[in-house]
Design an enzyme around this catalytic site. Structure first.
Site, short mmCIF file in Angstrom:
data_model
loop_
_atom_site.label_atom_id
_atom_site.label_comp_id
_atom_site.label_asym_id
_atom_site.label_seq_id
_atom_site.Cartn_x
_atom_site.Cartn_y
_atom_site.Cartn_z
N LYS A 138 0.85 -1.21 0.00
CA LYS A 138 0.00 0.00 0.00
C LYS A 138 0.88 1.25 0.00
O LYS A 138 1.89 1.30 -0.70
CB LYS A 138 -0.97 -0.03 1.20
CG LYS A 138 -1.80 -1.32 1.23
CD LYS A 138 -2.96 -1.27 2.19
CE LYS A 138 -3.73 -2.59 2.17
NZ LYS A 138 -4.95 -2.59 2.92
N HIS A 177 -8.90 -2.88 -6.04
CA HIS A 177 -8.75 -2.96 -4.59
C HIS A 177 -9.80 -2.07 -3.93
O HIS A 177 -10.12 -1.00 -4.43
CB HIS A 177 -7.34 -2.53 -4.17
CG HIS A 177 -7.06 -2.84 -2.74
ND1 HIS A 177 -7.54 -2.04 -1.71
CD2 HIS A 177 -6.40 -3.87 -2.15
CE1 HIS A 177 -7.17 -2.60 -0.56
NE2 HIS A 177 -6.49 -3.69 -0.80
N GLU A 195 -11.56 -9.96 -0.63
CA GLU A 195 -11.17 -9.13 0.50
C GLU A 195 -12.40 -8.40 1.04
O GLU A 195 -12.77 -7.34 0.53
CB GLU A 195 -10.14 -8.09 0.07
CG GLU A 195 -8.85 -8.68 -0.45
CD GLU A 195 -7.68 -7.73 -0.31
OE1 GLU A 195 -6.76 -8.05 0.43
OE2 GLU A 195 -7.71 -6.64 -0.92
#
Ligand code: 13P
Length: 244
Positions: free
Chosen positions: A9, A92, A163
């Site tokens: 990240k 993401h 996720e």
């Protein structure tokens, strides 16, 4: 093949990323049956890729979908491919929910990554609100439909990361039994659009203590680790626990 992916990240700057890559190389953690990749900041991508080359793969956390031209601030999938990247993340949840990326944007990125020859990690997951409203399956099915319907790809080019947004960075990891249930659902939804085998990883508060509870399940093809992958001790322990 199973996978351990580390998404660094925006935790590490250039110097810290290079330091972590140099330290990881010294640990000699290469393994034939487990593909390990890290996703560093774009600034350090070339150096980290060069440092890790014999050991781990690298991937972009995000890439722009135009391949070249007047797109201020963007880095294309092709540019990442040219410096030796293997993977790129698409969709993401931090891109979707902080930067407003839609399913349409995610699809455009998937196509551009495939065109550039990058293996694509499509990230999907329900929010806490979805979960509370019994909409988790609805959300996942929709994200899968938009990503896969009519998509032309070969086996090995796409991996999905499940996720759940409520599990990311919270320490509140999804119970393994629930992750298994969701990943089973995800695989059956993907099968509606493609005959290709698509590995599905779990991500969300994975650490050295819980990694095996996901990794040891046949249906879970690996893990996508965030915070714990940006720290040498935690990430090497995750890898060692899996490899031993
Ligand atoms: P954490 O492991 O920090 O929860 O992050 C997961 C993630 O978002 C990986 O892409």
């Amino acid at each position: 093949m199973k996978y351990i992916f580390g998404n660094w990240k925006m935790y590490l700057d250039y110097k810290q990323s290079v330091e972590l890559a140099n330290s990881l190389v010294k640990e000699n953690l290469k393994n034939e049956n487990v593909e390990i990749a890290v996703f560093p900041t774009a600034l350090a991508m070339k150096d980290v890729t060069d440092i890790l080359q014999e050991n781990f793969k690298t991937g972009a956390q995000d890439a722009g979908h135009p391949s070249k031209g007047a797109y201020t601030g963007m880095i294309s999938a092709e540019m990442y491919k040219n410096i030796g990247c293997t993977y790129a993340l698409a969709g993401h949840s931090e891109r979707r929910y902080i930067f407003g990326e839609t399913n349409k944007d995610v699809r455009a990125k998937i196509e551009s990554y495939l065109d550039a020859g990058l293996k694509t990690v499509v990230c999907i997951g329900e929010t806490e609100q979805d979960r509370n409203n019994d909409k988790a399956r609805y959300r996942l099915a929709k994200q899968i439909l938009r990503a896969f319907e009519g998509l032309n790809f070969k086996e090995g080019q796409i991996i999905v990361a499940y996720e759940p947004v409520w599990a990311i960075g919270t320490g509140n990891a999804c119970l393994p039994a629930d992750a298994i249930d969701r990943i089973d659902f995800i695989k059956s939804e993907i099968a509606k659009y493609s005959q290709n085998i698509v590995p599905v990883l779990y991500g969300g508060s994975v650490d050295e203590n819980n990694v095996l509870s996901y990794f040891s399940e046949d249906i879970i093809d690996g893990v996508l680790v965030g915070g714990a992958s940006a720290k040498l001790d935690n990430f090497t322990d995750i890898i060692k626990n899996v490899l031993k």
